[in-house]
Enzyme design. Structure first.
Site, PDB file in Angstrom:
ATOM      1  CE  LYS A 112      -3.567   2.535   2.375  1.00  0.00           C
ATOM      2  NZ  LYS A 112      -3.869   3.045   3.706  1.00  0.00           N
ATOM      3  N   GLY A 170      -8.256   9.137   9.686  1.00  0.00           N
ATOM      4  CA  GLY A 170      -8.537   9.138  11.121  1.00  0.00           C
ATOM      5  C   GLY A 170      -9.602  10.124  11.558  1.00  0.00           C
ATOM      6  CB  ALA A 229      -8.549   8.053   4.545  1.00  0.00           C
ATOM      7  N   GLY A 230     -11.257   8.176   6.440  1.00  0.00           N
ATOM      8  CA  GLY A 230     -12.390   9.054   6.714  1.00  0.00           C
ATOM      9  C   GLY A 230     -13.685   8.346   7.044  1.00  0.00           C
ATOM     10  CG  ASN A 259      -6.577   1.599  11.647  1.00  0.00           C
ATOM     11  OD1 ASN A 259      -6.922   1.085  12.700  1.00  0.00           O
ATOM     12  ND2 ASN A 259      -5.315   1.803  11.377  1.00  0.00           N
ATOM     13  CB  THR A 260      -9.559   5.872  13.195  1.00  0.00           C
ATOM     14  OG1 THR A 260      -8.268   6.123  12.667  1.00  0.00           O
ATOM     15  CG2 THR A 260      -9.745   6.673  14.469  1.00  0.00           C
TER      16      THR A 260
END
Lengths: 258, 371
Positions: free
Chosen positions: A98, A159, A185-186, A207-208
């Site tokens: 990645k 995040g 992301a986001g 993830n987050t």
């Protein structure tokens, strides 16, 4: 027919990918991955310590069916990214990478000039390249031209859990892409993930939103379900929504009188 | 090139101090409600008026920190190279006027210390040295860096200010970051605390982060010492400094630290006190002002405070620290820079962090040689 996602030479039943940062423990991360049903996780090479006795994140990722996607998080240039990709290939025995190059440590915004250079070189070196990018349709086509295996446009800041702020551009990328589009992301809630899948995204990376949830395992399962639901809805051919309700006093009956 | 001095010279210590102390409850509430907080909001959050909102600030700080950094804490450890020093900082144990046992580690001894620290599980190290062109010159520092790079992926330094070319060389040799504390942003007070020595040049120190930024170093750690002047005013100067640096040197990450001066022997008594509650206000105000800032807390603080600080916005803790050269291997009788308050081993601290529901991160950088 089974609805499988194919990236390079691998096929995936799950369209949910997970990041491995920010978890409060390796054990919890392992359980969240299991609950999510995901088949590919991304790991920052800078976090991997093959020699270390204290902190080997890889011991929690040794499930053989899990595709490891090392990432270049932390690098600021194409040159560093290539070096890190080569280290990752050697350490983890995978040519998947990645590619993320963010010289700005504050918002972690991807650098497209360096990303294109690195992508081109890495493809030549035999890597399966999945680049993290802005939701920029032209740039995604350029990456496709140099041979990346998928594109990973951002929904909003890494995040941030702010959702699909780039929705209009993601739609164009999905419409035009010949390689899988993974929204990265986001994405902060299962409904964001479902929305991305309804748009026709091939997969999402979270993830987050999972790692920092009060109960990451349960949240991972929620994302699993929402990704399945969003994908099913997309495949089912969704009904449309209209800006206005249908007029009750039609305007065209005069046609019959003509 | 315009440096931070250009901005600094337009600021007035007394005016800023007055502004902070005049902030009202309404100013604090506005700052709390704001999405993107500016310097004015920061002044409100750091003011006495914010005292009754500290619990709420802590709650937000905890959420922002977890979202940005995750439920993790990074550990770091200092390696003291040399306690020879030509400077006369009145608050420091290494002050040239102090009659202490001085040593500078040989390269072999540095290597031994690195080995022991590595065995403890650390993958990063902070090299610390007093300023001495005789006993610890630039050549010595760059050699120490190369030795440490064999063992650690991230090597940081806390030494005297260097020039841009020297920083460029260190970065080329793989230096990850530099901690350079201004000590105090009050120019007049700075003179008093650093008399007749190399360190007396306030502006050279103030412009050090500019030179580090020019060298595109990965991380710059800023700080001021609590105990020299009004900490609220110091913190506003530092916030302005960080804002300036982030815009100008946007490829660098920043960290802050708030060392509370502790008395050493009976030679120095801090002039300004800060309560633990106020220290929490300081940490959380910075977090609310800047989500991305790393916040480090050293072993100067008590175990109890450090354990709780994990949940209020701190991201980096030192652990198992010795603050004397050779402290890990050869010597217990050289003098400390300061007395450690949290004497727990790195293992005990790591276990405690885990029991509090946080993961300990030991490694967070690449083992690249000469990047």
């Amino acid at each position: 027919m089974e609805d499988k996602l194919v990236i390079a030479d691998k096929s995936f039943s799950s369209r949910l990918f997970l990041g491995t940062g920010k978890f409060s423990s390796g054990e919890l991360m392992e359980r969240a991955i299991l609950a999510s049903g995901c088949e590919m996780v991304t790991v920052a090479l800078k976090r991997i310590d093959m020699r270390g006795q204290n902190d080997n994140i890889m011991q929690y990722l040794n499930n053989k069916s899990l595709q490891i996607l090392p990432n270049t998080s932390g690098v600021r240039t194409a040159k560093e990214a290539i070096l890190v990709a080569q280290m990752a290939r050697e350490a983890l025995q995978t040519n998947w990478i990645k590619l993320e190059i963010h010289p700005d440590p504050k918002y972690l915004m991807p650098d497209h000039i360096e990303t294109l250079k690195a992508a081109e070189e890495l493809v030549k070196l035999g890597f399966v390249v999945l680049p993290y990018v802005h939701a920029d349709p032209v740039f995604c086509k350029q990456l496709e031209d140099v041979g990346v295996a998928a594109v990973m446009p951002l929904g909003s800041f890494i995040g941030s859990n702010r959702g699909l702020k780039t929705e209009d551009f993601i739609k164009v990328i999905i419409e035009q892409s010949n390689v899988p589009v993974i929204v990265d992301a986001g994405i902060g809630t299962p409904s964001h993930a479902a929305a991305a899948m309804e748009l026709g995204a091939d997969a999402v990376l979270i993830n987050t939103a999972i790692a920092v949830a009060t109960d990451p395992v349960s949240m991972a399962e929620s994302f699993k379900l929402s990704v399945i639901a969003g994908r099913k809805a997309y495949k089912a051919g969704m009904s449309y929504s209209l800006e206005h309700s249908m007029a009750t006093s039609p305007l065209t009956p005069f046609i019959n009188d003509l | 090139m315009k440096t931070f001095s250009f901005i600094y010279d337009k600021l007035n210590w007394e005016e800023i101090k007055e502004k902070i102390y005049k902030k009202t409850d309404a100013d604090v509430k506005r700052a709390l409600a704001s999405y993107n907080r500016n310097i004015d909001d920061f002044m409100a959050l750091i003011s006495p008026a914010a005292e009754q909102h500290i619990e709420y600030m802590t709650q937000i700080s905890n959420k922002l920190t977890q979202q940005r950094f995750g439920k993790i804490i990074q550990l770091y450890i200092p390696l003291y190279l040399s306690n020879y020093c030509v400077n006369s900082c009145v608050y420091c144990g290494f002050n040239r006027n102090n009659n202490i046992k001085r040593i500078s580690l040989t390269y072999d001894e540095i290597e031994q210390e690195c080995k022991v620290i590595k065995e403890q599980g650390f993958d990063n190290v902070l090299l610390v040295s007093g300023e001495s062109s005789e006993k610890a010159n630039f050549n010595y520092l760059i050699n120490a860096l190369s030795i440490a790079r064999k063992y650690f992926s991230a090597v940081l330094m806390e030494v005297q200010p260097l020039n841009t070319n020297q920083y460029l060389q260190l970065v080329k040799e793989g230096l990850y970051g530099v901690y350079i504390y201004q000590e105090t942003y009050n120019k007049e007070k700075y003179k008093i605390y650093h008399q007749d020595c190399l360190k007396a040049d306030f502006y050279y120190r103030l412009e050090t982060p500019d030179r580090l930024g020019e060298a595109t170093i990965n991380k710059i750690g800023l700080g001021f010492l609590i105990g020299l002047d009004d900490w609220r005013t110091e913190s506003v100067f530092m916030a302005i400094h960080i804002k300036y640096l982030e815009k100008k040197y946007w490829k660098t990450r920043y960290s802050v630290s708030f060392p509370r001066l502790r008395p050493y022997g009976n030679r120095f008594i801090p002039k300004v006190n800060i309560t633990e509650k106020e220290l929490i206000q300081l940490i959380t105000a910075f977090r609310l002002f800047n989500t991305e800032l790393e916040i480090a807390l050293s072993t100067r603080e008590s175990p109890k405070f450090r354990d709780n600080a994990i949940k209020i916005g701190v991201t980096n803790l030192s652990a198992g620290s010795k603050t004397n050269p050779g402290g890990y291997t050869i010597s217990c009788d050289t003098d400390n820079q300061f007395d450690v308050h949290d004497n727990r081993s790195q293992k005990e601290i790591a276990e405690r962090i885990k029991s509090l529901g946080y993961e300990v991160v030991w490694k967070d950088w690449f083992m690249l040689q000469n990047n």
